[in-house]
Design a protein around this motif. Structure first.
Motif, mmCIF file in Angstrom:
data_model
loop_
_atom_site.group_PDB
_atom_site.id
_atom_site.type_symbol
_atom_site.label_atom_id
_atom_site.label_comp_id
_atom_site.label_asym_id
_atom_site.label_seq_id
_atom_site.Cartn_x
_atom_site.Cartn_y
_atom_site.Cartn_z
ATOM 1 N N ASP A 150 60.686 -35.551 2.019
ATOM 2 C CA ASP A 150 60.763 -36.728 1.142
ATOM 3 C C ASP A 150 59.750 -37.772 1.572
ATOM 4 O O ASP A 150 59.150 -38.447 0.735
ATOM 5 N N ALA A 151 59.568 -37.915 2.885
ATOM 6 C CA ALA A 151 58.626 -38.907 3.404
ATOM 7 C C ALA A 151 58.011 -38.415 4.703
ATOM 8 O O ALA A 151 58.666 -37.731 5.490
ATOM 9 N N ALA A 152 56.749 -38.761 4.910
ATOM 10 C CA ALA A 152 56.064 -38.505 6.171
ATOM 11 C C ALA A 152 55.746 -39.838 6.825
ATOM 12 O O ALA A 152 55.223 -40.751 6.176
ATOM 13 N N LEU A 153 56.078 -39.955 8.097
ATOM 14 C CA LEU A 153 55.817 -41.162 8.879
ATOM 15 C C LEU A 153 54.764 -40.791 9.915
ATOM 16 O O LEU A 153 55.038 -40.031 10.843
ATOM 17 N N VAL A 154 53.557 -41.310 9.733
ATOM 18 C CA VAL A 154 52.439 -40.895 10.576
ATOM 19 C C VAL A 154 51.864 -42.093 11.322
ATOM 20 O O VAL A 154 52.120 -43.249 10.972
ATOM 21 N N TYR A 155 51.097 -41.773 12.361
ATOM 22 C CA TYR A 155 50.468 -42.814 13.175
ATOM 23 C C TYR A 155 48.970 -42.541 13.235
ATOM 24 O O TYR A 155 48.542 -41.416 13.509
ATOM 25 N N ALA A 156 48.169 -43.561 12.970
ATOM 26 C CA ALA A 156 46.716 -43.412 12.987
ATOM 27 C C ALA A 156 46.101 -44.437 13.932
ATOM 28 O O ALA A 156 46.600 -45.555 14.078
ATOM 29 N N THR A 157 45.003 -44.051 14.561
ATOM 30 C CA THR A 157 44.285 -44.969 15.438
ATOM 31 C C THR A 157 43.601 -46.070 14.637
ATOM 32 O O THR A 157 43.625 -47.243 15.017
ATOM 33 N N LEU A 177 48.376 -33.083 8.821
ATOM 34 C CA LEU A 177 49.084 -32.083 8.018
ATOM 35 C C LEU A 177 50.279 -32.697 7.314
ATOM 36 O O LEU A 177 50.525 -32.447 6.129
ATOM 37 N N MET A 178 51.027 -33.520 8.027
ATOM 38 C CA MET A 178 52.220 -34.119 7.449
ATOM 39 C C MET A 178 51.893 -35.097 6.325
ATOM 40 O O MET A 178 52.646 -35.225 5.357
ATOM 41 N N ALA A 179 50.749 -35.761 6.439
ATOM 42 C CA ALA A 179 50.341 -36.695 5.388
ATOM 43 C C ALA A 179 50.059 -35.989 4.069
ATOM 44 O O ALA A 179 49.999 -36.629 3.021
ATOM 45 N N MET A 180 49.903 -34.665 4.112
ATOM 46 C CA MET A 180 49.658 -33.891 2.899
ATOM 47 C C MET A 180 50.933 -33.330 2.285
ATOM 48 O O MET A 180 50.924 -32.871 1.143
ATOM 49 N N ALA A 181 52.041 -33.356 3.037
ATOM 50 C CA ALA A 181 53.197 -32.539 2.663
ATOM 51 C C ALA A 181 54.456 -33.331 2.378
ATOM 52 O O ALA A 181 55.559 -32.837 2.568
ATOM 53 N N ALA A 182 54.308 -34.566 1.909
ATOM 54 C CA ALA A 182 55.481 -35.391 1.628
ATOM 55 C C ALA A 182 55.283 -36.184 0.339
ATOM 56 O O ALA A 182 54.157 -36.480 -0.054
ATOM 57 N N ASP A 183 56.393 -36.528 -0.295
ATOM 58 C CA ASP A 183 56.330 -37.304 -1.536
ATOM 59 C C ASP A 183 55.928 -38.756 -1.274
ATOM 60 O O ASP A 183 55.298 -39.389 -2.117
ATOM 61 N N LEU A 184 56.309 -39.272 -0.113
ATOM 62 C CA LEU A 184 56.000 -40.649 0.282
ATOM 63 C C LEU A 184 55.371 -40.603 1.664
ATOM 64 O O LEU A 184 55.912 -39.969 2.565
ATOM 65 N N VAL A 185 54.231 -41.276 1.828
ATOM 66 C CA VAL A 185 53.557 -41.296 3.129
ATOM 67 C C VAL A 185 53.399 -42.742 3.593
ATOM 68 O O VAL A 185 52.794 -43.563 2.902
ATOM 69 N N ILE A 186 53.961 -43.031 4.760
ATOM 70 C CA ILE A 186 53.862 -44.353 5.374
ATOM 71 C C ILE A 186 53.116 -44.188 6.692
ATOM 72 O O ILE A 186 53.515 -43.398 7.548
#
Length: 217
Positions: A150-157, A177-186
């Motif tokens: 449903d959502a991907a929670l990612v961390y970027a530099t 990868l996770m940023a590509m595979a969720a309906d909502l990306v934060i």
């Protein structure tokens, strides 16, 4: 394009009990700690978490496990978090163990619209139980199905206000990868820069995949 920057409180308000969340990171390195802390604060519950591991009891998504907010995990290992092991042994949490490379490929399939991946990893072991297999040129493979959330929670530099993201070091393992595979990306970003400051060839996750960004502090 619009500015996607928001507060961590507003971002987490978009999440709900019972959601399936992908959370980036490797033993906590590259995990969106501010977002996780806010999920702990608001007390979201019955979460299914897809991640490489459960980090430590006081770091990364290990804090969600310790706070009794997770009902199921899809992970590669739990060895660094004794609370996860205790909950698993007491049947307080469901865990699907997936070999690390297979986990990455299943997420990639989910983000790329593929029906699955064939792998020899796990053939003849408990990993194969209940899964389809097929033989190609005399070699047996397991069919591993895609993973989405449903959502991907990612961390970027680094990222800009539109949501173009750059990951450094081991943060590149699962976050892209996770940023590509969720309906909502934060995305939680260490350094937010003006649009145009990141060269196109340096972008790992393009802004079109990102819905909201928050400042890491």
């Amino acid at each position: 394009m619009t500015d996607k920057k928001t507060t961590v409180q507003e971002a987490v308000s978009m999440l709900r009990d019972g959601m399936t969340l992908m959370i980036g990171g490797f033993l906590g390195n590259g995990s969106p700690e501010n977002i996780i802390d806010e999920i702990v604060r608001v007390g979201l519950k019955d979460l299914t978490i897809i991640a490489n591991d459960t980090s430590y009891t006081d770091k990364g998504l290990g804090k969600l496990v310790a706070n009794h907010q997770v009902k199921k995990l899809i992970v590669t290992h739990i060895g660094t978090n004794p609370v996860t092991g205790e909950k698993y042994n007491n049947k307080d949490i469901e865990i699907e163990f997936v070999p690390q490379g297979t986990l990455a490929e299943r997420i990639r399939c989910g983000g790329s619209g593929l029906g699955g991946v064939l792998t020899r990893t796990g053939v003849g072991t408990i990993i194969a139980e209940g899964k389809q297999s097929m033989t190609i040129d005399g070699i047996e493979y397991l069919l591993e199905l895609p993973l989405r959330a449903d959502a991907a929670l990612v961390y970027a530099t680094k990222g800009d206000e539109y949501g173009n993201l750059v990951y450094m070091g081991t943060m590149q393992n699962f976050n892209p990868l996770m940023a590509m595979a969720a309906d909502l990306v934060i995305a939680e970003i260490e350094h937010i820069v003006p649009a145009g400051e990141i060269s196109v060839e340096s972008i790992h996750t393009p802004h079109i995949m990102v819905d909201k960004i928050v400042q890491h502090n």
